[in-house]
Design a protein around this motif. Sequence first.
Motif, mmCIF file in Angstrom:
data_model
loop_
_atom_site.group_PDB
_atom_site.id
_atom_site.type_symbol
_atom_site.label_atom_id
_atom_site.label_comp_id
_atom_site.label_asym_id
_atom_site.label_seq_id
_atom_site.Cartn_x
_atom_site.Cartn_y
_atom_site.Cartn_z
ATOM 1 N N THR A 469 -6.352 -8.246 -10.001
ATOM 2 C CA THR A 469 -5.278 -8.551 -9.049
ATOM 3 C C THR A 469 -3.915 -8.081 -9.542
ATOM 4 O OG1 THR A 469 -4.935 -10.767 -9.980
ATOM 5 C CG2 THR A 469 -6.508 -10.574 -8.155
ATOM 6 N N VAL A 470 -3.796 -7.801 -10.838
ATOM 7 C CA VAL A 470 -2.538 -7.274 -11.383
ATOM 8 C C VAL A 470 -2.536 -5.775 -11.125
ATOM 9 C CG1 VAL A 470 -1.063 -7.101 -13.412
ATOM 10 C CG2 VAL A 470 -2.582 -9.056 -13.143
ATOM 11 N N VAL A 471 -1.702 -5.333 -10.187
ATOM 12 C CA VAL A 471 -1.783 -3.961 -9.685
ATOM 13 C C VAL A 471 -1.152 -2.943 -10.624
ATOM 14 C CG1 VAL A 471 -1.858 -4.730 -7.295
ATOM 15 C CG2 VAL A 471 0.356 -4.271 -8.363
ATOM 16 N N ALA A 472 -0.343 -3.410 -11.580
ATOM 17 C CA ALA A 472 0.313 -2.500 -12.515
ATOM 18 C C ALA A 472 0.179 -3.060 -13.921
ATOM 19 C CB ALA A 472 1.793 -2.324 -12.156
ATOM 20 N N GLN A 473 0.468 -2.236 -14.897
ATOM 21 C CA GLN A 473 0.402 -2.688 -16.285
ATOM 22 C C GLN A 473 1.452 -3.758 -16.571
ATOM 23 O OE1 GLN A 473 -2.043 -1.850 -18.526
ATOM 24 N NE2 GLN A 473 -2.882 -0.941 -16.659
ATOM 25 N N LEU A 658 -7.876 -15.819 -0.045
ATOM 26 C CA LEU A 658 -7.405 -16.776 0.956
ATOM 27 C C LEU A 658 -8.345 -16.827 2.150
ATOM 28 C CD1 LEU A 658 -3.519 -16.290 1.224
ATOM 29 C CD2 LEU A 658 -4.731 -18.347 0.556
ATOM 30 N N VAL A 659 -8.738 -15.647 2.625
ATOM 31 C CA VAL A 659 -9.613 -15.575 3.798
ATOM 32 C C VAL A 659 -10.972 -16.186 3.477
ATOM 33 C CG1 VAL A 659 -10.705 -14.015 5.447
ATOM 34 C CG2 VAL A 659 -8.392 -13.522 4.612
ATOM 35 N N THR A 697 -7.939 -12.803 -4.817
ATOM 36 C CA THR A 697 -6.556 -12.506 -4.424
ATOM 37 C C THR A 697 -6.082 -13.575 -3.452
ATOM 38 O OG1 THR A 697 -6.994 -10.141 -4.678
ATOM 39 C CG2 THR A 697 -5.003 -10.769 -3.481
ATOM 40 N N MET A 698 -5.129 -14.393 -3.890
ATOM 41 C CA MET A 698 -4.671 -15.540 -3.093
ATOM 42 C C MET A 698 -3.250 -15.350 -2.582
ATOM 43 S SD MET A 698 -7.238 -17.587 -3.018
ATOM 44 C CE MET A 698 -6.530 -19.145 -2.493
#
Length: 887
Positions: A469-473, A658-659, A697-698
């Motif tokens: 879920t962490v999209v970048a370093q 979430l969904v 992913t919330m």
Amino acid sequence: MSPLIKRLPRELVHNIGKYLGIFLLMAVSIALTSGFLLAAHSISVIIDDMPETYVIEDGRFTTAFEATDEQLDAVRDAASDSGGIELYKNYSFDASFEKTQGDNVRNCTVRTFEHRSQVDLAAYAQGGEPQAADEIAIDRVFATNNDVSMGDTVALNGVEFHVVGIMTLADNQALFQSNSDFTVNTLSFGVAEVSSEGFKALENTGFLPSYTYSYRFADRDLSVADRVDIEKDMVSALSDAHANVTDLTDVDSNQGIGYAKDDVSGDSAMWMTLLYIIIVIMAFVFVVLTSGMIEEESAIIGTLLASGYRRRELVAHYLALPCIVGIAAAAVGNVVGFTLMSEPMRNLYYGSYSLPPYYATWSWGVFFQTTVVPVAVLVLVTLVGLLRKMGHTPLQFLRHETSKGGVKRGFALPERLSFTARFRLRVFLRNLGNFATLFVGIGFASLLLLFSLAILPTMSHYAENLHNTVVAQHQYSLKAPLELEGTSDEREAWKAADTLQGVEGARLSALENAADDAQEKADALKAAAEALQVEPTLEAMQKAQDAQNAFAKSQDALNSELDDVAADLGATRDDVVDMIDKVSDLNLDDENVHPVNTVDNGAGTIAQAEKFAVYTLQYNRGEGNGEETIAVYGVQEGSRYWTDMDLGSGKAVFGGGLVDKFGFKQGDAIDLYDKYEDKTHTLTFTGDEGTWGTKSTMNIYMSLDDFNAMFGNDAAYFNGYASDEPLMLDSRYVASDLTPSDMDAIGEQFTGMMDDMIGMLVGMSVFIFLVFMYLLTKSVIDHSARSISYMKVFGYRDREVSKLYVRSITWCVVISLIVCQPLIIASLTAIFKAMLLSYSGNIEIYVPLACILEVIATGFATYLVVALLHVRHIKKVPLALALKNAE
């Protein structure tokens, strides 16, 4: 004495295996669940009592310099409309820690406070408060993890102290070195208290303390939104009084205070789910055993009914032993749970969290759930089974016609099958109802075992998803917008502003007053000079001279203030003048002006960094399950980091977690509450096209423009950067730096804290599986006792009989263990969703093949143990049983 009463001891001895199984199943289940739930309830009571018992703060703020009396009075005035506020000094040193005895290979930091007697009080597990200059009290968990004991000598910043107390601090129940950290740190971070003289000794080392002030509102019923409004006024008042506030944390967002309570509450929900599974399993066992008991005693019941006994007398008789065994199991289970199991259960938390000394608190709710409900289930299921069976006539009982299970006699089997195969198939068909029961029972037992085995892989899988879920370093969260792009002059100007922020507010205020006075005197001198030129009189000349003297004096005063500021900064007077000149070009009064980072990160690094904004809202989970904290992100359209998102035009994209967790449907309007502003925002879920990310992913995503419009921000607002390259950012603007390794640490924390608990769950599950398998397969053997006796009469040896009967059961067990796995996984998915609804985040059930194979192997190994007992039981079936007339 009634003849029926005399039968009870004989019946207990005759069916000792069955009743011992019931006893152990109930006693062990009650012991483990009551032990945990009572420990969790007691810990929750302790934590709930702490705010008043140990006078926990309502919040804290930290200033760059020690606040003056005037600045603190400004805070009190800002909070006066709410009923008033009490302020307490809460200074501390983050000191390097060293043990003078033994090995000390770990670099540790100990946050050391002067002993507090008014707020955030200490709870002592050993010893007492430090009184002498060389005495210290250290946090219990940190002391345990670093082998610190009473009487040891330790060094903080090189100053030696003797340990006179092992304690916990009310505001550090969970050891977070920074409130923005993602996991507790019990190994290399701790807290401690020293006496006033000891604190002065630390000050004399040349280190400056952290100037933190705790506060408590007089009105104890303020809502979070009201508190936050007052806290904003307090920060504004401090700023107006020239205090440099570096941090403000409300108690509601202080992880050191609230984290442990949330964890205990979440784990209690898991154990309650486990308890419900066990109760369902026990109810199933009771149904099977009740039916088997009636079958076994059918002829006796028919005889007694024909002899004149009333049905209610027989119901009471056959209900007596299950009630006695159930009550005895409940009593033993509670005693064991309360005395023996409570300690290991509480140690699961006391090993990770710094909590006050434990004391047990009785809970009638826990007693009802763990004791009354299982016993009531046993009694009710047995009673209903007896009442249903007692509806038959005495003749039906005598003829054993009370059971409708199995296949009718005369069912033709293929002649080409061998005798052994046809016999085993006949055993299976005659006991079809029992084997169906066995299948369901194995499914329940496997569900419990797989539930225990799947927790650790599920948490590990959750940690992997969190990593993704962490999209970048690096995801930097900022306290305020900070621009990376800027000219060298702008960087110099903002660097000067940052440098001047390092000067005590009162000194800057004095400099500002001196500068204003010098400017005023300069204006007066200019006016006097102009008047002298217009009318060169003696009086005009005297006024000009006075103005010149006043100007010179103001310049001297200004230079003196400049020198004082220069001394604080270790600079020259000219350097300070130059900094003030640069700062004068900045419009610091405009809230929408963004500071420029003082370090140039380079064009390439700046180009790949991307602005975003984030804010947290609350979503009501419903059904009393609390609120989910949801991060709402504003990201740039066409983002290089948050890819494949259709943003803009007011669209909101929901995280897959979430969904999955809440089952949102296309078109649903989702209400999100802002507890800090007391507002509700409504977003619409657009279906699959509005879903992004994994099932962990919330977050909710929208364009940065839509984000700022929804929250009423300036159009250029942001408070974060996503970057694959590390950024050199001005430290006072950085709130946190989230990296994939931080998410890995969360996963390690999850699994580390659950290791011991999972071991207990697996042990209990295997034991229940063993007892469960024994009871169910025993009912099949008992149902076939007459047939086994016939075979012995016809000359079959015990070993041959065992092969015919036990192998039939064996094949049923093996097939059941394999076939029921998909059904179990589907059930586990539903159970996990219900169980973890009150947890933050969405933990997706993950069952690797290894766990399934482990369940099958464990189940079969357990059955082998049971099969040995059944072989022994078959040997004891008497030949005389075949001679008894069944009609």
